[in-house]
Design an enzyme around this catalytic site. Structure first.
Site, PDB file in Angstrom:
ATOM      1  N   SER A 208      32.315  39.638  27.508  1.00 14.87           N
ATOM      2  CA  SER A 208      32.397  38.271  28.044  1.00 14.87           C
ATOM      3  C   SER A 208      31.082  37.729  28.600  1.00 14.87           C
ATOM      4  CB  SER A 208      33.447  38.219  29.149  1.00 14.87           C
ATOM      5  OG  SER A 208      34.720  38.146  28.569  1.00 14.87           O
TER       6      SER A 208
ATOM      7  N   LYS B 108      29.523  34.870  26.911  1.00 17.80           N
ATOM      8  CA  LYS B 108      30.039  33.493  27.069  1.00 17.80           C
ATOM      9  C   LYS B 108      29.033  32.576  27.751  1.00 17.80           C
ATOM     10  CE  LYS B 108      34.811  35.206  27.361  1.00 17.80           C
ATOM     11  NZ  LYS B 108      35.890  35.570  28.303  1.00 17.80           N
TER      12      LYS B 108
ATOM     13  N   TYR C  29      33.414  34.366  17.710  1.00 17.94           N
ATOM     14  CA  TYR C  29      33.680  34.786  19.098  1.00 17.94           C
ATOM     15  C   TYR C  29      33.787  36.313  19.169  1.00 17.94           C
ATOM     16  CZ  TYR C  29      36.237  35.890  23.326  1.00 17.94           C
ATOM     17  OH  TYR C  29      36.629  36.479  24.508  1.00 17.94           O
TER      18      TYR C  29
ATOM     19  N   TYR D 110      36.458  36.133  36.806  1.00 14.28           N
ATOM     20  CA  TYR D 110      37.872  35.786  36.607  1.00 14.28           C
ATOM     21  C   TYR D 110      38.601  35.591  37.938  1.00 14.28           C
ATOM     22  CZ  TYR D 110      36.113  37.549  32.325  1.00 14.28           C
ATOM     23  OH  TYR D 110      35.319  37.763  31.260  1.00 14.28           O
TER      24      TYR D 110
ATOM     25  N   VAL E 109      34.262  43.260  29.716  1.00 13.56           N
ATOM     26  CA  VAL E 109      35.129  44.448  29.709  1.00 13.56           C
ATOM     27  C   VAL E 109      34.443  45.680  29.120  1.00 13.56           C
ATOM     28  CG1 VAL E 109      37.395  43.313  29.785  1.00 13.56           C
ATOM     29  CG2 VAL E 109      36.275  43.691  27.577  1.00 13.56           C
TER      30      VAL E 109
HETATM   31  N1  GLN Z   1      36.205  40.437  23.721  1.00 13.28           N
HETATM   32  C1  GLN Z   1      36.958  40.454  24.931  1.00 13.28           C
HETATM   33  C2  GLN Z   1      38.262  39.713  24.723  1.00 13.28           C
HETATM   34  O1  GLN Z   1      38.228  38.675  24.157  1.00 13.28           O
HETATM   35  C3  GLN Z   1      36.174  39.828  26.050  1.00 13.28           C
HETATM   36  C4  GLN Z   1      36.891  39.866  27.389  1.00 13.28           C
HETATM   37  C5  GLN Z   1      36.049  40.238  28.565  1.00 13.28           C
HETATM   38  O2  GLN Z   1      34.970  40.790  28.471  1.00 13.28           O
HETATM   39  N2  GLN Z   1      36.576  39.977  29.732  1.00 13.28           N
HETATM   40  O3  GLN Z   1      39.321  40.149  25.103  1.00 13.28           O
END
Ligand code: GLN
Length: 343
Positions: free
Chosen positions: A101, A104, A226, A278, A296
Site C-alpha cells: 500500500s 498508493k 494496481y 488505516y 501489508v
Molecule cells: N495489495 C494489498 C491489497 O490490495 C495492499 C494492502 C495493504 O498494503 N494494506 O490487499
C-alpha cells in the site's frame, strides 16, 4: 537518561543561564533543534532495533495474499535519510519486500501530476477512516471512495493514470526508481500473480466502481496495474528515501528538484496523516504524530516534514495490518528526538 538527552539538557542549561530565565522557552527550543540535527546515528538506530526486534512474535505475517506468507517473520530493518540526505541503515538492510500500500502515495502523485488534484478528488474524498484498508467504505453509500489510500480509492486513482495496458504501472515504477535513485527496483512476479489470483475483494471494488461509472474499462488491465504496483520490491532504505522526498516538497535525497512541488507534498502528507495507517491513523497521529504510510508487506514510510525520512521493515503485522515492530521502532525514534509534529 540517554546520552543525547543529557547533552541537550546541558546545552539548554547553559543557554538558560546565559540568556536569562525569561527566555527559557526560546533556549529550550534551540536545544531541541540542536538535538534533532546532531544526533541520529547508526548506533541509536541499532539500539532501538535491538530493543524491538523480538516483537515480531506478537504479530502475524500477512498470508491472505498467499505469497506474502513466505516471508521470514524475524527479518527487520531500520533506515533514516537525514536532513543532509545521508542514508543510515541497520538490520537486514538488503532484505527486499513488496511495497504494497505504500505504492498508493506514488500512484497518487503520478495521477495528480497528470490530471490535477481536482479531477482526482471529484471522484473520491479526503476523509479519514475507522475502517480496514480493504473495506468497501462509502462505495455502497454514495459510490465514491473515502480517500485515495484505502484500496478502493487507490484502485480508482491508478485507473485514472493515462495509458493502455501496463503503461500506468510503468509510470509508477519509474517514479519509485526516480525517488529512490535505484534503477534496480523491479516487480516480484510471484507476489503479483498471487495477488491477481486471490484479490477478489479488490476485483469486487473495481466492478462496483465500473458499475457507477467511476472507472471506465473494457477489461481488467487497470486493476492489474494496481496489483502490479503493490508487488514492487523495495528495501527499508528505499522507503526512507520516499519519506524524505515527501517531507521535503518532493526534493530527492540527493537534492535533485526535478519534481519539486510543495502542493503535491502537502496533499500527500495530509493524506498520510489522516488515512496512511488505516483505522489506526487517529491513534497513530496521537502517539507518533507524523505523516506515515504502511503496507501489508511489513514496510512503513514516514515523513518528518522539512526534515528527514524514515523507513522500517518487519513483516509481522498487528490487527490493523501495520508492521508491529516497525511501529514501535518509529515511536521510539520519534520520542527520543521529539520528531512528532505536535512535540
Ligand atoms: N495489495 C494489498 C491489497 O490490495 C495492499 C494492502 C495493504 O498494503 N494494506 O490487499
Amino acid at each position: 537518561m540517554k546520552k543525547n538527552n543529557l547533552s541537550s539538557l546541558i546545552i539548554a542549561t547553559f543557554l538558560i543561564s546565559f540568556i536569562g530565565t525569561n527566555q527559557t522557552v526560546y533556549a529550550q527550543k534551540i536545544a531541541k533543534e540542536i538535538n534533532v540535527q546532531k544526533t541520529i546515528t547508526k548506533e541509536v538506530l541499532t539500539s532501538i532495533l535491538d530493543k524491538n526486534k523480538n516483537l515480531y512474535t506478537q504479530g502475524k505475517v500477512a498470508n491472505y495474499i498467499p505469497e506474502l506468507g513466505k516471508m521470514q517473520s524475524n527479518k527487520i530493518a531500520f533506515s533514516v535519510v537525514t536532513e543532509n540526505g545521508k542514508v543510515l541503515n541497520v538490520g537486514d538492510v538488503n532484505q527486499k519486500f513488496t511495497i504494497q500500500s505504500i505504492s498508493k502515495i506514488i500512484s497518487l502523485m503520478v495521477a495528480v501530476n497528470e490530471k490535477g488534484e481536482k479531477k482526482i478528488f471529484d471522484k473520491m474524498g479526503y476523509f479519514g477512516t475507522d475502517k480496514p484498508f480493504n473495506h468497501f467504505a462509502n462505495l455502497d453509500l454514495n459510490g465514491k471512495p473515502l480517500n485515495p489510500l484505502m484500496n478502493a480509492g487507490a484502485i480508482l486513482t491508478t485507473s485514472l493514470i493515462d495509458g493502455e495496458g501496463d503503461i500506468p504501472y510503468q509510470k509508477i515504477l519509474q517514479m519509485v526508481r526516480y525517488i529512490t535513485k535505484n534503477p534496480t527496483i523491479e516487480i516480484n512476479n510471484s507476489v503479483y500473480n498471487s495477488e491477481k489470483e486471490t484479490g477478489h475483494k479488490n476485483r469486487g471494488m473495481f466492478y462496483i466502481m465500473k458499475n457507477t461509472g467511476l472507472i471506465v474499462a473494457n477489461n481488467e488491465d487497470k486493476l492489474d496495474n494496481y496489483f502490479r504496483q503493490c508487488s514492487i520490491e523495495v528495501t527499508a532504505e528505499d522507503l526512507a528515501k520516499i519519506g524524505y522526498f515527501f517531507a521535503n516538497h518532493c526534493t530527492r535525497f540527493d537534492g535533485d528538484k526535478k519534481y519539486y512541488n510543495k502542493e503535491i507534498s502537502k496533499l500527500i502528507e495530509s493524506q498520510m496523516l489522516t488515512a496512511g495507517m488505516y483505522e489506526f491513523s487517529g491513534e497513530y497521529a496521537r502517539t507518533v504524530g507524523l505523516p506515515s504510510k504502511s503496507g501489508v508487506g511489513g514496510g512503513i514510510t514516514v515523513s518528518v516534514p522539512n526534515k528527514i525520512g524514515i523507513g522500517v521493515f518487519s513483516p509481522a503485522l498487528d490487527s490493523h495490518g501495520n508492521s508491529l515492530a516497525g511501529y514501535r521502532m518509529i515511536l521510539d525514534l520519534v520520542n527520543q528526538y521529539n520528531l512528532g509534529l505536535f512535540d
